[in-house]
Design a protein around this motif. Structure first.
Motif, PDB file in Angstrom:
ATOM      1  N   GLY A   1       0.583  -1.001   0.089  1.00 25.19           N
ATOM      2  CA  GLY A   1      -0.146  -0.103  -0.105  1.00 25.19           C
ATOM      3  C   GLY A   1       0.978   0.866  -0.692  1.00 25.19           C
ATOM      4  N   SER A   2       2.149   1.364   0.492  1.00 20.53           N
ATOM      5  CA  SER A   2       3.239   2.198   0.640  1.00 20.53           C
ATOM      6  C   SER A   2       3.760   2.598  -0.988  1.00 20.53           C
ATOM      7  CB  SER A   2       4.077   2.246   1.003  1.00 20.53           C
ATOM      8  OG  SER A   2       5.603   0.658   0.708  1.00 20.53           O
ATOM      9  N   LYS A   3       2.969   3.613  -0.859  1.00 20.96           N
ATOM     10  CA  LYS A   3       3.879   3.939  -2.295  1.00 20.96           C
ATOM     11  C   LYS A   3       5.392   4.868  -2.774  1.00 20.96           C
ATOM     12  CE  LYS A   3       3.201   8.476  -5.561  1.00 20.96           C
ATOM     13  NZ  LYS A   3       2.264   9.529  -5.865  1.00 20.96           N
ATOM     14  N   LEU A   4       5.783   4.133  -3.655  1.00 18.25           N
ATOM     15  CA  LEU A   4       7.334   4.210  -4.041  1.00 18.25           C
ATOM     16  C   LEU A   4       7.971   5.422  -4.284  1.00 18.25           C
ATOM     17  CD1 LEU A   4       9.361   1.301  -3.919  1.00 18.25           C
ATOM     18  CD2 LEU A   4       9.151   1.495  -6.045  1.00 18.25           C
ATOM     19  N   ASN A   5       9.209   6.113  -3.541  1.00 14.80           N
ATOM     20  CA  ASN A   5       9.650   6.916  -3.961  1.00 14.80           C
ATOM     21  C   ASN A   5      10.678   6.741  -4.308  1.00 14.80           C
ATOM     22  OD1 ASN A   5      11.900   9.207  -3.680  1.00 14.80           O
ATOM     23  ND2 ASN A   5      10.236  10.253  -2.229  1.00 14.80           N
ATOM     24  N   GLN A   6      10.863   6.981  -6.090  1.00 13.25           N
ATOM     25  CA  GLN A   6      12.154   5.946  -6.951  1.00 13.25           C
ATOM     26  C   GLN A   6      13.471   6.936  -6.952  1.00 13.25           C
ATOM     27  OE1 GLN A   6      11.194   4.953 -11.093  1.00 13.25           O
ATOM     28  NE2 GLN A   6       8.572   5.068  -9.994  1.00 13.25           N
ATOM     29  N   VAL A   7      13.545   8.062  -6.410  1.00 16.28           N
ATOM     30  CA  VAL A   7      14.216   8.671  -6.289  1.00 16.28           C
ATOM     31  C   VAL A   7      15.321   8.470  -4.710  1.00 16.28           C
ATOM     32  CG1 VAL A   7      15.255  11.170  -5.684  1.00 16.28           C
ATOM     33  CG2 VAL A   7      13.689  11.013  -6.886  1.00 16.28           C
ATOM     34  N   GLN A   8      13.916   8.038  -3.454  1.00 12.45           N
ATOM     35  CA  GLN A   8      14.784   8.256  -2.235  1.00 12.45           C
ATOM     36  C   GLN A   8      15.632   6.208  -2.444  1.00 12.45           C
ATOM     37  OE1 GLN A   8      12.239   8.006   0.760  1.00 12.45           O
ATOM     38  NE2 GLN A   8      13.693   6.581   2.299  1.00 12.45           N
ATOM     39  N   VAL A   9      15.029   5.449  -3.109  1.00 17.67           N
ATOM     40  CA  VAL A   9      15.297   4.345  -3.821  1.00 17.67           C
ATOM     41  C   VAL A   9      16.634   4.248  -4.219  1.00 17.67           C
ATOM     42  CG1 VAL A   9      14.880   1.856  -4.535  1.00 17.67           C
ATOM     43  CG2 VAL A   9      13.097   3.160  -3.409  1.00 17.67           C
TER      44      VAL A   9
ATOM     45  N   GLN B   1      19.506   5.054  -1.631  1.00 19.23           N
ATOM     46  CA  GLN B   1      19.709   4.278  -0.473  1.00 19.23           C
ATOM     47  C   GLN B   1      20.640   2.538  -1.127  1.00 19.23           C
ATOM     48  OE1 GLN B   1      15.608   3.255   0.707  1.00 19.23           O
ATOM     49  NE2 GLN B   1      15.928   4.718   1.864  1.00 19.23           N
ATOM     50  N   LEU B   2      20.121   2.302  -2.791  1.00 17.52           N
ATOM     51  CA  LEU B   2      20.887   1.044  -3.430  1.00 17.52           C
ATOM     52  C   LEU B   2      22.155   1.800  -3.773  1.00 17.52           C
ATOM     53  CD1 LEU B   2      17.730  -1.010  -5.463  1.00 17.52           C
ATOM     54  CD2 LEU B   2      18.938  -0.786  -2.439  1.00 17.52           C
ATOM     55  N   GLY B   3      22.608   3.387  -4.045  1.00 15.53           N
ATOM     56  CA  GLY B   3      23.448   3.479  -4.366  1.00 15.53           C
ATOM     57  C   GLY B   3      23.402   3.968  -6.418  1.00 15.53           C
ATOM     58  N   VAL B   4      22.399   4.060  -6.592  1.00 16.26           N
ATOM     59  CA  VAL B   4      22.738   3.563  -7.854  1.00 16.26           C
ATOM     60  C   VAL B   4      21.565   4.925  -9.053  1.00 16.26           C
ATOM     61  CG1 VAL B   4      22.637   1.120  -7.998  1.00 16.26           C
ATOM     62  CG2 VAL B   4      20.172   2.629  -8.330  1.00 16.26           C
ATOM     63  N   SER B   5      22.027   4.605 -10.069  1.00 19.00           N
ATOM     64  CA  SER B   5      20.932   6.051 -10.564  1.00 19.00           C
ATOM     65  C   SER B   5      19.670   5.728 -10.763  1.00 19.00           C
ATOM     66  CB  SER B   5      21.598   6.320 -12.064  1.00 19.00           C
ATOM     67  OG  SER B   5      21.627   5.270 -13.166  1.00 19.00           O
ATOM     68  N   ARG B   6      18.532   6.583 -11.218  1.00 15.39           N
ATOM     69  CA  ARG B   6      17.025   6.395 -11.503  1.00 15.39           C
ATOM     70  C   ARG B   6      17.195   5.348 -12.538  1.00 15.39           C
ATOM     71  NH1 ARG B   6      13.743  11.364 -11.236  1.00 15.39           N
ATOM     72  NH2 ARG B   6      11.767   9.812 -11.123  1.00 15.39           N
TER      73      ARG B   6
ATOM     74  N   PRO C   1      18.182   2.456 -13.485  1.00  7.83           N
ATOM     75  CA  PRO C   1      18.063   1.003 -13.372  1.00  7.83           C
ATOM     76  C   PRO C   1      16.616   0.947 -12.527  1.00  7.83           C
ATOM     77  CG  PRO C   1      19.922   1.953 -12.085  1.00  7.83           C
ATOM     78  CD  PRO C   1      19.407   2.323 -13.279  1.00  7.83           C
ATOM     79  N   VAL C   2      16.304   1.873 -11.496  1.00  7.54           N
ATOM     80  CA  VAL C   2      15.367   1.650 -10.770  1.00  7.54           C
ATOM     81  C   VAL C   2      13.821   2.273 -11.712  1.00  7.54           C
ATOM     82  CG1 VAL C   2      14.394   3.243  -8.383  1.00  7.54           C
ATOM     83  CG2 VAL C   2      16.716   2.896  -8.823  1.00  7.54           C
ATOM     84  N   ARG C   3      13.531   2.907 -12.550  1.00  8.56           N
ATOM     85  CA  ARG C   3      12.588   2.717 -13.122  1.00  8.56           C
ATOM     86  C   ARG C   3      12.794   1.697 -13.850  1.00  8.56           C
ATOM     87  NH1 ARG C   3      15.007   8.406 -14.508  1.00  8.56           N
ATOM     88  NH2 ARG C   3      15.740   7.442 -16.042  1.00  8.56           N
ATOM     89  N   ALA C   4      14.059   0.586 -14.383  1.00  7.28           N
ATOM     90  CA  ALA C   4      13.520  -0.141 -15.254  1.00  7.28           C
ATOM     91  C   ALA C   4      13.138  -1.360 -13.833  1.00  7.28           C
ATOM     92  CB  ALA C   4      14.853  -0.690 -15.653  1.00  7.28           C
ATOM     93  N   ALA C   5      13.409  -1.820 -12.941  1.00  8.44           N
ATOM     94  CA  ALA C   5      13.231  -2.443 -12.538  1.00  8.44           C
ATOM     95  C   ALA C   5      11.599  -2.308 -11.971  1.00  8.44           C
ATOM     96  CB  ALA C   5      14.188  -2.170 -11.349  1.00  8.44           C
ATOM     97  N   VAL C   6      11.123  -0.903 -12.061  1.00  9.74           N
ATOM     98  CA  VAL C   6       9.607  -1.161 -11.445  1.00  9.74           C
ATOM     99  C   VAL C   6       8.728  -1.227 -12.558  1.00  9.74           C
ATOM    100  CG1 VAL C   6       8.408   1.191 -10.987  1.00  9.74           C
ATOM    101  CG2 VAL C   6      10.291   1.501  -9.654  1.00  9.74           C
ATOM    102  N   THR C   7       9.031  -1.138 -13.693  1.00 13.16           N
ATOM    103  CA  THR C   7       8.589  -1.664 -14.502  1.00 13.16           C
ATOM    104  C   THR C   7       8.772  -3.043 -14.815  1.00 13.16           C
ATOM    105  OG1 THR C   7       9.227   0.212 -16.316  1.00 13.16           O
ATOM    106  CG2 THR C   7       8.223  -2.271 -17.278  1.00 13.16           C
ATOM    107  N   GLU C   8       9.308  -3.621 -14.441  1.00 16.81           N
ATOM    108  CA  GLU C   8      10.024  -4.782 -14.211  1.00 16.81           C
ATOM    109  C   GLU C   8       8.678  -6.247 -13.049  1.00 16.81           C
ATOM    110  OE1 GLU C   8      12.783  -7.560 -15.133  1.00 16.81           O
ATOM    111  OE2 GLU C   8      13.741  -5.181 -15.209  1.00 16.81           O
ATOM    112  N   LEU C   9       9.059  -4.484 -12.412  1.00 16.15           N
ATOM    113  CA  LEU C   9       7.916  -5.660 -10.445  1.00 16.15           C
ATOM    114  C   LEU C   9       5.757  -4.730 -10.851  1.00 16.15           C
ATOM    115  CD1 LEU C   9      10.219  -4.590  -8.234  1.00 16.15           C
ATOM    116  CD2 LEU C   9       9.905  -6.561  -9.203  1.00 16.15           C
ATOM    117  N   VAL C  10       5.999  -4.238 -11.570  1.00 15.84           N
ATOM    118  CA  VAL C  10       4.295  -3.709 -12.017  1.00 15.84           C
ATOM    119  C   VAL C  10       3.853  -5.165 -13.019  1.00 15.84           C
ATOM    120  CG1 VAL C  10       3.156  -2.496 -13.295  1.00 15.84           C
ATOM    121  CG2 VAL C  10       5.137  -1.277 -12.179  1.00 15.84           C
ATOM    122  N   ALA C  11       5.093  -5.195 -13.822  1.00 17.79           N
ATOM    123  CA  ALA C  11       4.612  -6.660 -15.336  1.00 17.79           C
ATOM    124  C   ALA C  11       4.406  -8.038 -14.183  1.00 17.79           C
ATOM    125  CB  ALA C  11       5.688  -6.996 -15.746  1.00 17.79           C
TER     126      ALA C  11
END
Length: 210
Positions: free
Chosen positions: A20-28, A31-36, A38-48
């Motif tokens: 139920g919590s909203k994902l803050n991609q910038v914060q993620v 925290q992971l020490g990566v650019s946005r 790969p986070v955007r790509a991961a989010v797309t896959e996890l939505v699928a």
């Protein structure tokens, strides 16, 4: 090496990012020490995969897990995994059986720990080994997208030692049936294992008020 997708998936499974919590991609990304990217790509896959969902106004949120979700995913698991077990018991692939038995033995020490990540890894290794031993890659491809839901359901009960101890004993019995070349017994033991799991998991969710 775990990808950004894997790390996000595990964080959701372990409820570090609650349903139920909203994902803050910038914060993620920070925290992971990566650019946005790969986070955007991961989010797309996890939505699928059904772990994340688009929300009105933009962004994504973690999908809430329900008891019906657990029952539905375990119904599909049972169909795939019992069929796979029959194939393995009938074909008796030497390397596949050895891997299954090695996983039962090598991961057994993890049963005595409360390390949820290790317990999830152990369970996944065992079940994927059975699917892999069929020598039909579509079994594993079919189950992979739903495995995140399986892990999310499991997390709530991993702290109960006797629960996972029983599950791992059942893994050993399934491996024995596969080695014996008895497809009916292998199917029956795996079916019983999954039916017991779904009842325990949904009861645990109900007790927690989810």
């Amino acid at each position: 090496m775990h990808t950004v997708r894997d790390r996000l998936r595990l964080a959701i499974a372990l409820e570090e990012i609650p349903g139920g919590s909203k994902l803050n991609q910038v914060q993620v990304a920070k925290q992971l020490g990566v650019s946005r990217m790969p986070v955007r790509a991961a989010v797309t896959e996890l939505v699928a995969e059904g772990l994340l969902e688009l929300v009105p106004g933009g962004g994504v949120a973690v999908v809430k897990l329900t008891e019906q979700d657990v029952r539905d995913v375990y119904e599909v698991r049972a169909a795939l995994e019992t069929t796979a077990a029959r194939h393995v018991a009938q074909r008796q692939p030497a390397s596949g059986l050895e891997q299954i038995e090695r996983i039962v033995k090598e991961h057994h020490p993890n049963v005595a720990t409360y390390d949820a990540a290790k317990l999830l890894e152990s369970d996944r290794a065992f079940h994927m080994a059975i699917l892999g031993a069929t020598d039909n890659g579509y079994f594993e491809r079919a189950i992979t997208p739903m495995w995140s839901t399986v892990e999310r359901a499991m997390v709530g009960s991993l702290h109960i030692t006797e629960v996972f101890t029983t599950a791992w004993d059942e893994h050993a019995e399934i491996a024995q049936a596969l080695r014996a070349g008895d497809p009916d017994l292998a199917e029956a033991r795996l079916q019983q294992h999954l039916e017991g799991a779904v009842e325990h998991l949904t009861k645990s969710m109900s007790d927690r008020g989810e």
